[in-house]
Design a protein around this motif. Sequence first.
Motif, mmCIF file in Angstrom:
data_model
loop_
_atom_site.group_PDB
_atom_site.id
_atom_site.type_symbol
_atom_site.label_atom_id
_atom_site.label_comp_id
_atom_site.label_asym_id
_atom_site.label_seq_id
_atom_site.Cartn_x
_atom_site.Cartn_y
_atom_site.Cartn_z
ATOM 1 N N LYS A 11 -42.351 7.191 13.382
ATOM 2 C CA LYS A 11 -41.700 7.791 14.546
ATOM 3 C C LYS A 11 -42.080 7.030 15.823
ATOM 4 O O LYS A 11 -41.232 6.763 16.686
ATOM 5 C CB LYS A 11 -42.136 9.257 14.650
ATOM 6 C CG LYS A 11 -41.599 9.996 15.848
ATOM 7 C CD LYS A 11 -40.112 10.300 15.712
ATOM 8 C CE LYS A 11 -39.648 11.282 16.795
ATOM 9 N NZ LYS A 11 -39.956 10.821 18.154
ATOM 10 N N VAL A 12 -43.331 6.707 15.918
ATOM 11 C CA VAL A 12 -43.826 5.990 17.105
ATOM 12 C C VAL A 12 -43.114 4.655 17.277
ATOM 13 O O VAL A 12 -42.740 4.274 18.383
ATOM 14 C CB VAL A 12 -45.346 5.756 16.994
ATOM 15 C CG1 VAL A 12 -45.848 4.957 18.189
ATOM 16 C CG2 VAL A 12 -46.085 7.086 16.900
ATOM 17 N N ASP A 13 -42.924 3.965 16.168
ATOM 18 C CA ASP A 13 -42.235 2.681 16.218
ATOM 19 C C ASP A 13 -40.833 2.849 16.779
ATOM 20 O O ASP A 13 -40.390 2.101 17.644
ATOM 21 C CB ASP A 13 -42.141 2.073 14.817
ATOM 22 C CG ASP A 13 -43.510 1.663 14.284
ATOM 23 O OD1 ASP A 13 -44.343 1.230 15.098
ATOM 24 O OD2 ASP A 13 -43.726 1.799 13.078
ATOM 25 N N LEU A 14 -40.147 3.848 16.244
ATOM 26 C CA LEU A 14 -38.771 4.078 16.691
ATOM 27 C C LEU A 14 -38.729 4.388 18.175
ATOM 28 O O LEU A 14 -37.855 3.903 18.899
ATOM 29 C CB LEU A 14 -38.155 5.236 15.887
ATOM 30 C CG LEU A 14 -37.932 4.947 14.406
ATOM 31 C CD1 LEU A 14 -37.367 6.173 13.698
ATOM 32 C CD2 LEU A 14 -36.993 3.767 14.226
ATOM 33 N N ASP A 15 -39.687 5.168 18.636
ATOM 34 C CA ASP A 15 -39.745 5.476 20.055
ATOM 35 C C ASP A 15 -39.929 4.207 20.877
ATOM 36 O O ASP A 15 -39.301 4.019 21.917
ATOM 37 C CB ASP A 15 -40.897 6.452 20.340
ATOM 38 C CG ASP A 15 -40.596 7.849 19.798
ATOM 39 O OD1 ASP A 15 -39.415 8.106 19.481
ATOM 40 O OD2 ASP A 15 -41.526 8.662 19.689
ATOM 41 N N ALA A 16 -40.793 3.358 20.376
ATOM 42 C CA ALA A 16 -41.078 2.118 21.091
ATOM 43 C C ALA A 16 -39.826 1.247 21.182
ATOM 44 O O ALA A 16 -39.485 0.713 22.247
ATOM 45 C CB ALA A 16 -42.201 1.352 20.410
#
Lengths: 252, 252
Positions: free
Chosen positions: A120-125
């Motif tokens: 999820k964090v990657d996608l946010d980034a």
Amino acid sequence: MSDALRPMARPRLYEQVIDRLREYVAQARLGAGDKLPAERDLAQQLGVSRTSVKQAIVVLQVQGLVEARHGGGTYLVGHTLDAEPVEQLVERRQRLPDVLDAREAVETKLAELAAQRRTKVDLDAISAALDHMREEIAAGSYGVEGDRRFHAAVTAAARSDILAEFMNSIAERITESRTESLRQPGRPSRSLTQHVAILDAISLGDGRRAATAMRRHLRTVAKVRLLSWNPDDEDDGRRDEDDGGAGGDARE
Amino acid sequence: MSDALRPMARPRLYEQVIDRLREYVAQARLGAGDKLPAERDLAQQLGVSRTSVKQAIVVLQVQGLVEARHGGGTYLVGHTLDAEPVEQLVERRQRLPDVLDAREAVETKLAELAAQRRTKVDLDAISAALDHMREEIAAGSYGVEGDRRFHAAVTAAARSDILAEFMNSIAERITESRTESLRQPGRPSRSLTQHVAILDAISLGDGRRAATAMRRHLRTVAKVRLLSWNPDDEDDGRRDEDDGGAGGDARE
DNA sequence: CCCGGACAAGTGGCCCAGCCACTACACCAC
DNA sequence: GTGGTGTAGTGGCTGGGCCACTTGTCCGGG
């Protein structure tokens, strides 16, 4: 042959220390992560000053063979202190077009891996990078920084140190082409659109589609660059079939 | 993104000195063979100890960027103090699984390029490598050397310095897996068969097929290696679709 | 029982001052 | 010109020292 008349070897002390350390690591059966003796101990046992020991360690450090933690000791990175063979063959320049080939090879794979491993964090980034680029474009800028962040975020999401480092090593040459590419009329918004498509595929965990989208994007970028050299060439999204990566299944 | 929470950079003094020296060399328009200021002067002007200056110089020395003559001063070797990108790559270590991803990314591209750029000489070289491997196998050997030659020949035919260097940089780690792979029952002959398929595609100038064949081959190799780690996993030639490389048209 | 602060030992980072060995260069004697 | 001599410049290396950071241990409050 006059081989006997070659320049005399004038070994530096720190080089001898390195050799001794190599020997020691081998004999002591040390493995990755093991701790080396303290600098002061090494100096005393080898009969040299701590400075020389330190110089040796600095060398091993920049070669990535050893890791020194301030206050925490010095540790082996690999299971040996032998330098990589590549290190010996230096001095070779590359032609520029290579960068494009290399980038296509690596970044499509990165996109595929990102689709499989992203959190999820990657996608946010990645999404944040797109937002940034959108703002830049809205402000009349080319979106160079946003573009850079996007590719960096995708690279990060792929979680492949080796590929990330490779990207890093050609980052400078990529930067050159990036600006040139985004200067093309209508290019920033088109790149942005393609970025969105890549994010979608990564978001879905569809590695194959992500790779395809990335390839299409890079071909567009490359085409722009080629334009300033030889105005022939066509082919964009036509023959982009797909990447051979594993299917869409996300990692475990 | 949590990018802000990445480990703090803890710059070593000698690294900063190196950067300053790089800067100085660039600004002072120094060229190959030019003399650098004396260590004592550098230390004083930079406001650091001579020890740190020396550490910096030692690093530049082992990188072959500078030559220090005892009592005679320190001299530039090239016209710059920039390290080669490949060299920087090697200065770090990578996890092992990365190698498989990296190899698939790079070698499929190499196969594709080879199909497009190969000359008669290249084909002969690849073919010779196959012959060698065939002989090895016939003699009861594993065909390790022939396998190595084959991949080397394909790499050469691709004519991409940058990718070739990358392959070179991970060559050692590839070697490890090569032996292990070829030790599998029936593996040498199967690898040979796959090699032939790759050569055929390259010979025909069909980049797409070459990439596909190479991918299948690498998956086989990888599978073997994976087996010795975790006995699950299947998937071999099933989902190997094709590579997204440009179509079959040979260059120009 | 666990958490967090205090403390001390171990260790790397950096510096200082100095001696030695070697080089470069000018000078001198032959 | 050749070769020896002297001297200044410079890198190689040492030993001792201080500081900063890490690690582990101990202890008191919750």
